[in-house]
Enzyme design. Sequence first.
Site, PDB file in Angstrom:
ATOM      1  N   ALA A 256      -0.838  -4.716  -8.100  1.00 49.32           N
ATOM      2  CA  ALA A 256      -1.683  -4.536  -6.871  1.00 49.32           C
ATOM      3  C   ALA A 256      -2.374  -6.216  -6.525  1.00 49.32           C
ATOM      4  O   ALA A 256      -3.537  -6.127  -5.640  1.00 49.32           O
ATOM      5  CB  ALA A 256      -3.084  -3.560  -7.245  1.00 49.32           C
ATOM      6  N   ALA A 257      -1.989  -7.191  -6.860  1.00 50.02           N
ATOM      7  CA  ALA A 257      -2.520  -8.436  -6.392  1.00 50.02           C
ATOM      8  C   ALA A 257      -2.340  -8.407  -4.984  1.00 50.02           C
ATOM      9  O   ALA A 257      -3.319  -8.805  -4.480  1.00 50.02           O
ATOM     10  CB  ALA A 257      -1.746  -9.655  -7.129  1.00 50.02           C
ATOM     11  N   GLY A 258      -1.396  -8.230  -4.462  1.00 52.50           N
ATOM     12  CA  GLY A 258      -1.248  -7.890  -3.181  1.00 52.50           C
ATOM     13  C   GLY A 258      -1.995  -7.244  -2.278  1.00 52.50           C
ATOM     14  O   GLY A 258      -2.616  -7.388  -1.342  1.00 52.50           O
ATOM     15  N   ASP A 259      -2.493  -6.162  -2.686  1.00 45.82           N
ATOM     16  CA  ASP A 259      -3.342  -5.249  -2.218  1.00 45.82           C
ATOM     17  C   ASP A 259      -4.774  -5.691  -2.250  1.00 45.82           C
ATOM     18  O   ASP A 259      -5.507  -5.611  -1.419  1.00 45.82           O
ATOM     19  CB  ASP A 259      -3.393  -3.712  -3.138  1.00 45.82           C
TER      20      ASP A 259
HETATM   21  P1  ADP Z   1       2.575  -8.865  -4.031  1.00 46.99           P
HETATM   22  O1  ADP Z   1       1.632  -8.181  -5.263  1.00 46.99           O
HETATM   23  O2  ADP Z   1       2.453  -7.991  -2.849  1.00 46.99           O
HETATM   24  O3  ADP Z   1       3.996  -9.157  -4.385  1.00 46.99           O
HETATM   25  P2  ADP Z   1       1.995 -11.728  -4.495  1.00 46.99           P
HETATM   26  O4  ADP Z   1       2.484 -11.647  -6.074  1.00 46.99           O
HETATM   27  O5  ADP Z   1       2.361 -12.644  -3.567  1.00 46.99           O
HETATM   28  O6  ADP Z   1       1.866 -10.200  -3.759  1.00 46.99           O
HETATM   29  O7  ADP Z   1       0.061 -11.896  -4.806  1.00 46.99           O
HETATM   30  C1  ADP Z   1      -0.456 -11.891  -4.133  1.00 46.99           C
HETATM   31  C2  ADP Z   1      -1.608 -12.836  -4.173  1.00 46.99           C
HETATM   32  O8  ADP Z   1      -2.164 -12.451  -5.133  1.00 46.99           O
HETATM   33  C3  ADP Z   1      -1.171 -14.266  -4.059  1.00 46.99           C
HETATM   34  O9  ADP Z   1      -1.156 -15.039  -2.967  1.00 46.99           O
HETATM   35  C4  ADP Z   1      -2.246 -15.095  -5.015  1.00 46.99           C
HETATM   36  O10 ADP Z   1      -3.303 -15.535  -4.309  1.00 46.99           O
HETATM   37  C5  ADP Z   1      -2.532 -13.830  -6.021  1.00 46.99           C
HETATM   38  N1  ADP Z   1      -1.970 -13.976  -7.138  1.00 46.99           N
HETATM   39  C6  ADP Z   1      -0.808 -13.224  -7.638  1.00 46.99           C
HETATM   40  N2  ADP Z   1      -0.376 -13.605  -8.826  1.00 46.99           N
HETATM   41  C7  ADP Z   1      -1.062 -14.580  -9.412  1.00 46.99           C
HETATM   42  C8  ADP Z   1      -1.206 -15.335 -10.468  1.00 46.99           C
HETATM   43  N3  ADP Z   1      -0.374 -15.060 -11.520  1.00 46.99           N
HETATM   44  N4  ADP Z   1      -2.294 -15.968 -10.698  1.00 46.99           N
HETATM   45  C9  ADP Z   1      -3.349 -16.084  -9.434  1.00 46.99           C
HETATM   46  N5  ADP Z   1      -3.234 -15.616  -8.490  1.00 46.99           N
HETATM   47  C10 ADP Z   1      -2.235 -14.778  -8.170  1.00 46.99           C
END
Ligand code: ADP
Length: 311
Positions: A256-259
């Site tokens: 859910a980082a993207g969410d």
């Molecule tokens: P999704 O979850 O949709 O695949 P991402 O992996 O690109 O999306 O993550 C979305 C955003 O979350 C990134 O642009 C970044 O800002 C943040 N993020 C994701 N993973 C990390 C991490 N390991 N450390 C810091 N920020 C992160």
Amino acid sequence: MNDLRRHNILVVGSSNTDMVIKTNHLPRPGETVLGGTFFMNPGGKGANQAVAVARLGGQVAFVCKTGSDIFGHQSQQLLEEEGIDTSYIFSDTKNPSGVALITLDAHAENCIVVASGANANLLPSDLAKAEEAIEKADLILMQLEIPMETVEYVARIAAGKGKMVILNPAPAPSAPLSEELIKSLFLITPNETEAELITGRKITDIETTKDVARLIRDKGAKNVIITLGSKGALVCTDILCEMIPAFKVEAVDTTAAGDVFNGALCVALSEGRGWVEAIRFACKASAISVTRVGAQSSAPYRAEVDTFIYK
Ligand code: ADP
């Protein structure tokens, strides 16, 4: 963008209940294993993004469809408790609520089966009943866990009314996005894999990310943000094409980082912030979320983002 002062956000998308069993090893076909702990978490990309918006102080209504069963009632109650306007949660009398059955082994390997249920039955005819919500909204955020015809319908109606339509094209679409849909978007926010799929081009470094973002703009999306996990996000508009680095944190679960990123981005845009500031805010919120386990449960509150100390 400065005329956008705490404008209304509408999320249209999915709501699921994740049912998780932890076990020592994943069952092979035909095998029954005795598992350990069982827990249920609210999920679905739509609901996750609506919760992220609400926790960060955005004014948000959520349109989704759940079954008229215990899971649907529980989801609605939890969303209400988050301060989300749930007036447009439709109840499906024929299909059950969306669920994800997740088996998780000792090495954090998982097996997931999703039954979309009522989410797959959120139709343009339902959205026609939510026209008032579309009317009231300034920003409309969608993902791809509901039927494509519904996403296309909302985008067409909303763009026609001059609303800012934002599409997070996740999960990665199995068929190309229609030209009409892309052209109606104020912003599209694919992750790396989704951006590659949309363009058929590989991302290997910043330059190829910029090329891919420009290609998506050439298809008609007004603005493009490609999220790149721990590397951050690249924004491409008619006046800038720039990489915004992620914040360095100890990641424990990137679910859910993207969410969280998308929810936070909408909140910042709804407050009238410029692109770079809005993306930094979204990067902060999603950085906090990856330091915690879970999907909705990992979404931070506003005060946590405002007081976030970074390296
Ligand atoms: P999704 O979850 O949709 O695949 P991402 O992996 O690109 O999306 O993550 C979305 C955003 O979350 C990134 O642009 C970044 O800002 C943040 N993020 C994701 N993973 C990390 C991490 N390991 N450390 C810091 N920020 C992160």
